[in-house]
Design a protein around this motif. Structure first.
Motif, PDB file in Angstrom:
ATOM      1  N   LEU A   1       0.856  -1.314   0.183  1.00  0.00           N
ATOM      2  CA  LEU A   1      -0.120   0.080   0.035  1.00  0.00           C
ATOM      3  C   LEU A   1       0.837   1.390  -0.057  1.00  0.00           C
ATOM      4  CD1 LEU A   1      -2.932  -1.137   2.487  1.00  0.00           C
ATOM      5  CD2 LEU A   1      -2.811  -0.999  -0.071  1.00  0.00           C
ATOM      6  N   PHE A   2       2.005   0.965   0.551  1.00  0.00           N
ATOM      7  CA  PHE A   2       3.186   2.034   0.280  1.00  0.00           C
ATOM      8  C   PHE A   2       3.295   2.738  -0.889  1.00  0.00           C
ATOM      9  CE2 PHE A   2       7.350   4.042  -0.208  1.00  0.00           C
ATOM     10  CZ  PHE A   2       7.344   4.901   0.750  1.00  0.00           C
ATOM     11  N   LEU A   3       3.486   1.675  -1.861  1.00  0.00           N
ATOM     12  CA  LEU A   3       3.780   2.062  -3.277  1.00  0.00           C
ATOM     13  C   LEU A   3       2.412   2.708  -3.946  1.00  0.00           C
ATOM     14  CD1 LEU A   3       5.869  -1.108  -4.508  1.00  0.00           C
ATOM     15  CD2 LEU A   3       6.629   1.351  -3.539  1.00  0.00           C
ATOM     16  N   ASP A   4       1.406   2.102  -3.657  1.00  0.00           N
ATOM     17  CA  ASP A   4       0.062   2.924  -4.286  1.00  0.00           C
ATOM     18  C   ASP A   4      -0.177   4.230  -3.793  1.00  0.00           C
ATOM     19  OD1 ASP A   4      -0.677   0.497  -5.408  1.00  0.00           O
ATOM     20  OD2 ASP A   4      -1.952  -0.384  -4.070  1.00  0.00           O
ATOM     21  N   LYS A   5       0.061   4.184  -2.223  1.00  0.00           N
ATOM     22  CA  LYS A   5      -0.027   5.831  -1.646  1.00  0.00           C
ATOM     23  C   LYS A   5       0.842   6.703  -2.408  1.00  0.00           C
ATOM     24  CE  LYS A   5       0.734   7.984   2.553  1.00  0.00           C
ATOM     25  NZ  LYS A   5       1.101   7.846   4.013  1.00  0.00           N
ATOM     26  N   TYR A   6       2.103   6.516  -2.960  1.00  0.00           N
ATOM     27  CA  TYR A   6       3.076   7.397  -3.369  1.00  0.00           C
ATOM     28  C   TYR A   6       3.068   7.266  -4.980  1.00  0.00           C
ATOM     29  CZ  TYR A   6       4.142   9.009   1.305  1.00  0.00           C
ATOM     30  OH  TYR A   6       4.051   9.303   2.470  1.00  0.00           O
ATOM     31  N   SER A   7       2.133   6.458  -5.562  1.00  0.00           N
ATOM     32  CA  SER A   7       2.222   6.178  -6.941  1.00  0.00           C
ATOM     33  C   SER A   7       2.225   7.379  -7.798  1.00  0.00           C
ATOM     34  CB  SER A   7       1.159   5.295  -7.544  1.00  0.00           C
ATOM     35  OG  SER A   7      -0.179   5.840  -7.163  1.00  0.00           O
ATOM     36  N   ALA A   8       1.732   8.199  -7.527  1.00  0.00           N
ATOM     37  CA  ALA A   8       1.897   9.476  -8.396  1.00  0.00           C
ATOM     38  C   ALA A   8       3.187  10.283  -8.299  1.00  0.00           C
ATOM     39  CB  ALA A   8       0.781  10.573  -8.105  1.00  0.00           C
ATOM     40  N   GLU A   9       3.828  10.366  -7.185  1.00  0.00           N
ATOM     41  CA  GLU A   9       5.181  10.814  -6.924  1.00  0.00           C
ATOM     42  C   GLU A   9       6.089   9.874  -7.664  1.00  0.00           C
ATOM     43  OE1 GLU A   9       2.541  12.583  -3.803  1.00  0.00           O
ATOM     44  OE2 GLU A   9       2.877  10.481  -4.602  1.00  0.00           O
ATOM     45  N   LEU A  10       5.953   8.616  -7.293  1.00  0.00           N
ATOM     46  CA  LEU A  10       7.102   7.716  -7.910  1.00  0.00           C
ATOM     47  C   LEU A  10       7.044   7.716  -9.572  1.00  0.00           C
ATOM     48  CD1 LEU A  10       6.539   4.892  -5.129  1.00  0.00           C
ATOM     49  CD2 LEU A  10       8.405   6.203  -5.729  1.00  0.00           C
ATOM     50  N   ALA A  11       5.898   7.949 -10.068  1.00  0.00           N
ATOM     51  CA  ALA A  11       5.562   7.919 -11.559  1.00  0.00           C
ATOM     52  C   ALA A  11       6.364   8.662 -12.080  1.00  0.00           C
ATOM     53  CB  ALA A  11       4.243   7.772 -11.772  1.00  0.00           C
ATOM     54  N   ASN A  12       6.712   9.861 -11.377  1.00  0.00           N
ATOM     55  CA  ASN A  12       7.733  10.593 -12.099  1.00  0.00           C
ATOM     56  C   ASN A  12       9.247  10.695 -12.349  1.00  0.00           C
ATOM     57  OD1 ASN A  12       5.939  13.490 -12.410  1.00  0.00           O
ATOM     58  ND2 ASN A  12       5.775  12.785 -10.314  1.00  0.00           N
ATOM     59  N   PHE A  13       9.658   9.258 -11.695  1.00  0.00           N
ATOM     60  CA  PHE A  13      10.874   8.689 -11.856  1.00  0.00           C
ATOM     61  C   PHE A  13      10.783   7.644 -12.710  1.00  0.00           C
ATOM     62  CE2 PHE A  13      10.691  11.430  -8.069  1.00  0.00           C
ATOM     63  CZ  PHE A  13      12.199  11.746  -7.740  1.00  0.00           C
ATOM     64  N   PHE A  14      11.610   7.644 -13.686  1.00  0.00           N
ATOM     65  CA  PHE A  14      11.579   6.731 -14.588  1.00  0.00           C
ATOM     66  C   PHE A  14      12.181   5.471 -14.109  1.00  0.00           C
ATOM     67  CE2 PHE A  14      12.901   4.444 -18.623  1.00  0.00           C
ATOM     68  CZ  PHE A  14      13.898   4.238 -18.562  1.00  0.00           C
ATOM     69  N   SER A  15      13.235   5.745 -13.111  1.00  0.00           N
ATOM     70  CA  SER A  15      14.071   4.694 -12.621  1.00  0.00           C
ATOM     71  C   SER A  15      13.280   3.776 -11.495  1.00  0.00           C
ATOM     72  CB  SER A  15      15.234   5.260 -12.218  1.00  0.00           C
ATOM     73  OG  SER A  15      14.978   6.283 -11.387  1.00  0.00           O
ATOM     74  N   TYR A  16      12.270   4.315 -11.050  1.00  0.00           N
ATOM     75  CA  TYR A  16      11.513   3.553 -10.279  1.00  0.00           C
ATOM     76  C   TYR A  16      10.952   2.199 -10.761  1.00  0.00           C
ATOM     77  CZ  TYR A  16       7.133   2.209  -7.772  1.00  0.00           C
ATOM     78  OH  TYR A  16       6.159   1.385  -7.668  1.00  0.00           O
ATOM     79  N   TYR A  17      10.509   2.305 -11.909  1.00  0.00           N
ATOM     80  CA  TYR A  17      10.231   1.160 -12.688  1.00  0.00           C
ATOM     81  C   TYR A  17      11.351   0.095 -12.983  1.00  0.00           C
ATOM     82  CZ  TYR A  17       6.099   3.970 -13.551  1.00  0.00           C
ATOM     83  OH  TYR A  17       4.849   4.667 -13.511  1.00  0.00           O
ATOM     84  N   MET A  18      12.397   0.504 -13.270  1.00  0.00           N
ATOM     85  CA  MET A  18      13.677  -0.189 -13.634  1.00  0.00           C
ATOM     86  C   MET A  18      13.699  -0.902 -11.986  1.00  0.00           C
ATOM     87  SD  MET A  18      14.670  -0.514 -16.560  1.00  0.00           S
ATOM     88  CE  MET A  18      15.941  -1.259 -16.071  1.00  0.00           C
ATOM     89  N   LEU A  19      14.005  -0.019 -10.839  1.00  0.00           N
ATOM     90  CA  LEU A  19      14.589  -0.634  -9.720  1.00  0.00           C
ATOM     91  C   LEU A  19      13.486  -1.589  -9.237  1.00  0.00           C
ATOM     92  CD1 LEU A  19      16.908  -0.357  -8.004  1.00  0.00           C
ATOM     93  CD2 LEU A  19      15.569   1.597  -6.929  1.00  0.00           C
ATOM     94  N   PHE A  20      12.255  -1.326  -9.121  1.00  0.00           N
ATOM     95  CA  PHE A  20      11.145  -2.106  -8.557  1.00  0.00           C
ATOM     96  C   PHE A  20      10.623  -3.250  -9.352  1.00  0.00           C
ATOM     97  CE2 PHE A  20      11.359   0.959  -5.093  1.00  0.00           C
ATOM     98  CZ  PHE A  20      11.135   0.248  -3.898  1.00  0.00           C
ATOM     99  N   THR A  21      10.515  -2.998 -10.591  1.00  0.00           N
ATOM    100  CA  THR A  21       9.910  -4.287 -11.394  1.00  0.00           C
ATOM    101  C   THR A  21      10.576  -4.805 -12.523  1.00  0.00           C
ATOM    102  OG1 THR A  21       7.825  -2.813 -10.920  1.00  0.00           O
ATOM    103  CG2 THR A  21       7.719  -4.420 -12.795  1.00  0.00           C
ATOM    104  N   ILE A  22      11.217  -4.179 -13.371  1.00  0.00           N
ATOM    105  CA  ILE A  22      12.019  -4.487 -14.292  1.00  0.00           C
ATOM    106  C   ILE A  22      13.445  -5.217 -13.895  1.00  0.00           C
ATOM    107  CG2 ILE A  22      13.214  -3.891 -16.395  1.00  0.00           C
ATOM    108  CD1 ILE A  22      10.948  -1.820 -16.902  1.00  0.00           C
ATOM    109  N   GLU A  23      14.086  -4.506 -13.217  1.00  0.00           N
ATOM    110  CA  GLU A  23      15.258  -5.430 -12.670  1.00  0.00           C
ATOM    111  C   GLU A  23      15.145  -6.610 -11.752  1.00  0.00           C
ATOM    112  OE1 GLU A  23      18.408  -3.443 -10.580  1.00  0.00           O
ATOM    113  OE2 GLU A  23      19.130  -2.684 -12.247  1.00  0.00           O
ATOM    114  N   PRO A  24      14.064  -6.687 -11.182  1.00  0.00           N
ATOM    115  CA  PRO A  24      13.633  -8.282 -10.506  1.00  0.00           C
ATOM    116  C   PRO A  24      13.200  -9.133 -11.443  1.00  0.00           C
ATOM    117  CG  PRO A  24      12.773  -6.320  -9.110  1.00  0.00           C
ATOM    118  CD  PRO A  24      13.249  -5.608 -10.445  1.00  0.00           C
TER     119      PRO A  24
END
Length: 297
Positions: free
Chosen positions: A97-120
């Motif tokens: 729920l933390f990632l859902d809570k801050y989804s709008a802020e995190l979406a501004n960082f291209f690397s968030y997707y790399m770090l949390f989803t694509i690299e794993p």
């Protein structure tokens, strides 16, 4: 249900580590003793190696980790540590729920997707690790914030939870910035071009809508066939399989943390047809959505 979830849960499954406080979404602590066995959990685990080295077994792959390495363990992925040598790891447990809570802020960082989803995902099917490696200045800065975060470990009053929540977000965003700097400087992110990742990010941001492979291919200026081949080579999944997996991850969160009926969850996660949702869920998870809800509660 995943085979690993059928195992002895007291040995394998880490659950209920967060308190009932509605602000308790981030927990940070240092670990120096490792049991050299597999475990899984239903939260994200952000890890920073503070000292030493080890073999980190992530799903079926073995990777050597060293001081300064940063890596994410997604929910329900078996992992463990072996051949540890003076290993010290800072773990940040991140509630879904933390990632859902801050989804709008995190979406501004291209690397968030790399770090949390694509690299794993890459690490699940790769023979070599794709890890963020901090340089000395970055490592020193992050250590400072980790020390502050650990001061509030096991404190579950509302003020402490809010501070942990804020410090956790700060650490994640700084790591995202470090990742972007590495990418800009030519860091080898598994030879994935940015335009292609933008196509993946489109899936993340629009998973609850109707998405076709043709639409995704057009966004990255590839034919449908070329896009599918490249995607499967990279993630060991077709675009359709990847999208279904992501939708199911979102559906699991809604099943676990809301009392919404399955029809609403199906609609909110892009399945639309509840019977198709139930059939897909059972085929992928080995358990019905209703049984999964009972299990998680």
């Amino acid at each position: 249900m995943d085979a690993i979830m059928k195992a002895d849960k007291s040995k394998w499954y880490c659950k209920d580590v967060f308190s009932d406080n509605p602000y308790d979404y981030v927990i940070g602590f240092t670990e120096t003793f490792f049991s050299h066995g597999f475990h899984i959990h239903d939260f994200f685990e952000l890890n920073i190696v503070l000292s030493g080295s080890a073999i980190h077994r992530f799903n079926a792959n073995d990777f050597r980790i060293n001081i300064g390495d940063v890596y994410i363990i997604p929910p329900r992925v078996p992992h463990g540590y072996f051949e540890t040598k003076d290993l010290k790891v800072f773990h940040i447990l991140v509630h879904n729920l933390f990632l859902d809570k801050y989804s709008a802020e995190l979406a501004n960082f291209f690397s968030y997707y790399m770090l949390f989803t694509i690299e794993p995902l890459l690490n699940e099917g790769s023979s070599k690790p794709y890890l963020l490696q901090l340089n000395k200045d970055q490592f020193d800065e992050i250590q400072y914030y980790l020390g502050k975060l650990e001061q509030f470990y096991l404190k579950i009053d509302t003020q402490s939870c809010i501070i942990r929540d804020t410090l956790g977000l700060l650490v994640i965003l700084r790591l995202c910035q470090f990742y972007q700097q590495k990418t800009i400087d030519g860091f080898d992110v598994s030879n994935i071009d940015r335009a292609f990742i933008e196509g993946v990010r489109y899936m993340f941001n629009n998973y609850n809508k109707r998405i076709t492979v043709s639409q995704l291919a057009e966004r990255v200026h590839l034919s449908k066939n070329a896009f599918t081949i490249k995607f499967k080579k990279m993630f060991n999944k077709t675009p359709g399989e990847f999208l279904i997996s992501y939708r199911l991850t979102k559906a699991k969160n809604l099943i676990q943390y809301t009392d919404w009926p399955l029809s609403t969850i199906a609609e909110q996660t892009g399945f639309y047809d509840v019977s198709h949702f139930v059939k897909t869920f059972k085929a992928r998870e080995g358990i019905t959505p209703d049984d999964y809800r009972r299990y998680m509660h």
